[in-house]
Design a protein around this motif. Sequence first.
Motif, PDB file in Angstrom:
ATOM      1  N   THR A 225      52.365  26.560 -34.702  1.00  0.00           N
ATOM      2  CA  THR A 225      53.114  27.175 -35.474  1.00  0.00           C
ATOM      3  C   THR A 225      52.698  27.377 -36.581  1.00  0.00           C
ATOM      4  O   THR A 225      51.066  26.944 -36.607  1.00  0.00           O
ATOM      5  N   PRO A 229      56.470  22.743 -37.848  1.00  0.00           N
ATOM      6  CA  PRO A 229      57.231  23.283 -37.424  1.00  0.00           C
ATOM      7  C   PRO A 229      58.581  22.548 -38.883  1.00  0.00           C
ATOM      8  O   PRO A 229      58.577  21.752 -39.322  1.00  0.00           O
ATOM      9  N   THR A 233      62.759  26.223 -35.570  1.00  0.00           N
ATOM     10  CA  THR A 233      61.541  26.038 -34.953  1.00  0.00           C
ATOM     11  C   THR A 233      61.644  24.618 -34.770  1.00  0.00           C
ATOM     12  O   THR A 233      60.944  24.136 -33.533  1.00  0.00           O
ATOM     13  N   LYS A 234      61.086  23.891 -35.237  1.00  0.00           N
ATOM     14  CA  LYS A 234      60.979  22.151 -35.025  1.00  0.00           C
ATOM     15  C   LYS A 234      62.291  21.729 -34.490  1.00  0.00           C
ATOM     16  O   LYS A 234      61.520  21.116 -34.055  1.00  0.00           O
TER      17      LYS A 234
END
Length: 257
Positions: A225, A229, A233-234
Motif C-alpha cells: 500500500t 494501510p 484496504t486495511k
Amino acid sequence: MKLVRQALIGSMLLSASLASAGTINYEGSSTVGKFIADASEAYTESQLVLKTRTESSGGERCAASGKCDLGGVARGVNQQYLDEGATPTLIGKDAIAAVVNSANPIKELSSEQLKGIFSKQITNWSEVGGNDLAINVYIVKKGSATRKVFAKHVLAGTGYGDAVEVITPDAKMVPTVSRDPAGIGQISFAFLSDDSGVVPVAVDGQAATVENSNYPITRPLYLLTKGAPAGETKAFIDWAISAQGQQIVKQRFVGIK
C-alpha cells in the motif's frame, strides 16, 4: 402481500449492502493475483478488481505512486519503492516449479542440471537421463518475479541462454509446456492443477509441493500500500492475515499462520 413486502425489504437491504461496499483496485503479480481472485469469492466487504499484466514490477510502481489501492509483489520488494513510501505486508510464501510435460520420464533434476538446462549448457534430455530430444526451454517475461526468483535460486549469476523462448503472460506457461513433450518451463505452483498436463520436477531430492518446507525455490508474497494501510484496504489486509484469510491463502500457498 406480506411475502412481497419481505422480498422487497430483502432486496433493499442487499442493494444497500452492495452500495456501501467500495472497490479495491489491485495491480501487480499474477501469482498474488491468484489469491486475490480466490479471496473475491469469500470476502464480501469490498469489490476486488484485478490487473495483473504488469506483474510484480507494476505492483511496486502503482503502490508507491498511489495509483492503485493494493500492489502485489511475489519476491522481495525493491528498496527504491520502499523509500518512496510503499508499505509491504507479508501474506504467504510461494514455491516456483520447473515443469515438464507429463509424458516426460524425467521427474527429478538437481540444481546443477536445472542451471545447465536454463542456461542452455545442457540442450538434450538424454544428457540428464531422458529421451533423445532437444530441450525446449520456456521462461516468463522480465517483469515477472517468477523469472527473477528462479534465476536467483537456480542460475546463481549465470544468465538464461539465448535460445530460450519467452512466454507471456505467465498463465500461458502451463498450456505451452503441456503441448510440448520436449519442453520445460518455470511457473508458480499457484498455476498448477492435477489435470494440467505438466509435472513439477523434484529439485535436489526435494518434492515439488507447497507442503514441503525444504523445497529450495521459494519466494515471499506481499501486498503493498501507499503508506500504512487504511480504510477498506486495511480491512482487507487484516482479513488476509487472519485465520479466515489464511485458509484462502493456503489453498495455493504456504501460509504465515
